[in-house]
Design an enzyme around this catalytic site. Sequence first.
Site, short mmCIF file in Angstrom:
data_model
loop_
_atom_site.label_atom_id
_atom_site.label_comp_id
_atom_site.label_asym_id
_atom_site.label_seq_id
_atom_site.Cartn_x
_atom_site.Cartn_y
_atom_site.Cartn_z
N HIS A 262 -18.08 -62.84 29.69
CA HIS A 262 -18.66 -64.19 29.68
C HIS A 262 -17.68 -65.22 30.26
CE1 HIS A 262 -21.19 -67.46 27.85
NE2 HIS A 262 -20.03 -68.10 27.87
N GLU A 263 -16.47 -65.24 29.70
CA GLU A 263 -15.50 -66.23 30.16
C GLU A 263 -15.09 -65.96 31.62
OE1 GLU A 263 -15.28 -68.80 28.32
OE2 GLU A 263 -16.11 -67.88 26.50
N HIS A 266 -17.44 -67.81 33.76
CA HIS A 266 -17.03 -69.23 33.91
C HIS A 266 -15.88 -69.33 34.90
CE1 HIS A 266 -19.43 -71.16 30.83
NE2 HIS A 266 -18.99 -70.37 29.87
N GLU A 292 -22.97 -72.30 32.16
CA GLU A 292 -23.46 -71.25 31.24
C GLU A 292 -24.32 -70.24 31.98
OE1 GLU A 292 -22.91 -70.26 27.90
OE2 GLU A 292 -21.25 -71.57 28.39
ZN ZN Z 1 -19.80 -70.21 27.91
#
Ligand code: ZN
Length: 499
Positions: A262-263, A266, A292
């Site tokens: 997830h990170e 980003h 997101e």
């Molecule tokens: Zn996030």
Amino acid sequence: MSKAYEQLTTYLERAQAFQTAMVLFEWDNETLAPKEAGPYTSRMIGAISGEYYRVITDKEFKRFIEACKKDKSLSETEAAIVREAGEELEKLDCIPAEEYREFAQLCSESTRVWAKARKEKDFDAFVPTLKKVLDYQKRFASYRAKEGQKLYNVMLDTYEKGFDMETLDKFFAVLKEQLVPFLKKLMDSGVSIDDSFLTGDYPEEKQEEIGKYLAEYVGFDFNKGVMAVSAHPFTTNLHNHDVRITTAYNNHVDDSIFSVIHESGHGIYEMGIPDELTQTLVGQGTSMGMHESQSRFFENIIGRSQAFWKPVYPKLQEVFPGQLGDVSLEQFVKGINKVTPSLIRTQADEMTYSLHVLIRYEIEKMLVEEDLDVEKLPEVWADKYEEYLGVRPKDVAEGVLQDIHWSQGSFGYFPSYALGSAFGAQLYTYMKKHMDFEGLLETGKAGIRVIREFLRENIHQYGKLKTSRQILKDVTGEDFNPQYYVDYLVEKYSNVYGI
Ligand code: ZN
């Protein structure tokens, strides 16, 4: 470059320097700073943020913006930077300096009060502070509001331009009408999925090894990025050559695996910003929602698919032979997609996640637009959890006090989490039609690179030059359409559960 623009740039560079310093302090606070540093360091952060405020609200700065707005010789990027500068000024300029300072002070205290109240499961201890924070935010929104604009719309606009209550009401209505009954169907199906192998003795250094491997595998560039440990995973960046992610380790190995992916999503967004834009006001991801969308795209659409794990799963088994050696790829993929209606948003599965956000959206609207009594929050919260997810918190720590956002005054932030998932699904539906998405994932790193390049070319490289809504339209040829998200979830989880 015109004279006025050049002068504006010197102001912006100073503002950028203060901003960068604040980001670095925040990163340090969350990762390496010793326990007792907090209150002492926050004095310095307060001083820096005061300097930032002074630069942005300086009369000369205002004058240069006005001059630049009239300058027809500016390039598209320069004009966008002037526009962003103007918006930043407008946001701060309408707030009296004294109130701005008081609020910054209040925020640094309020997160501590919140953390203590959460630990002690004592909502009443947080009520007076929360009331103050909410009052400030309402007041600031009223200073910023355009003629006739609703306060909650002002707040929403801060995080996601072009998504007001009218759009969000429709979005959340689609989720409520279609996902709530679908979830019930899944839960009543009698299908049980075993994911017990994901919990157990997973040594931290092994989790770190696989985390770094996966981050690099999906495209996080460790020449421009680092990974550290913090209580809650997050991403921050100083510029496109310094992007930082964190993770946390516990005995659920999937927590760290998916927080890292997830990170990384980003991080890849920020690394995809071109050198010409970085360190300017348009040199970042365009919005919270689009950010997101990228992180959840990597985490869920890519990271929880069988095609992704086909080439990598042997590596995971190699690192954890005792824990996963006997678990087949199919069992593993089912396990990481198990749906469990739960109380904590950050631990929610992909299927139920946006329902946690729906609840927060409805409550924020009540707080800001209907003056819901803050004291009533725990009960309203619990009732909504019971209605939409079928679970009820037994205390405020696993209920209304679980998120830090309100203590920081971030009202209007939550919807971007759900919007991001929906943006991602719309992009995915389009991409699937134009590339062999699964086939690419099955070929491993080279295939992911093709997908990543598509995202970079169509989304990342624009920074803030386009809004999320514009990007969606330019890529998919359509305005935002939440139905893709619901269809994606229903199709995926009907398969996982065989119903
Ligand atoms: Zn996030």
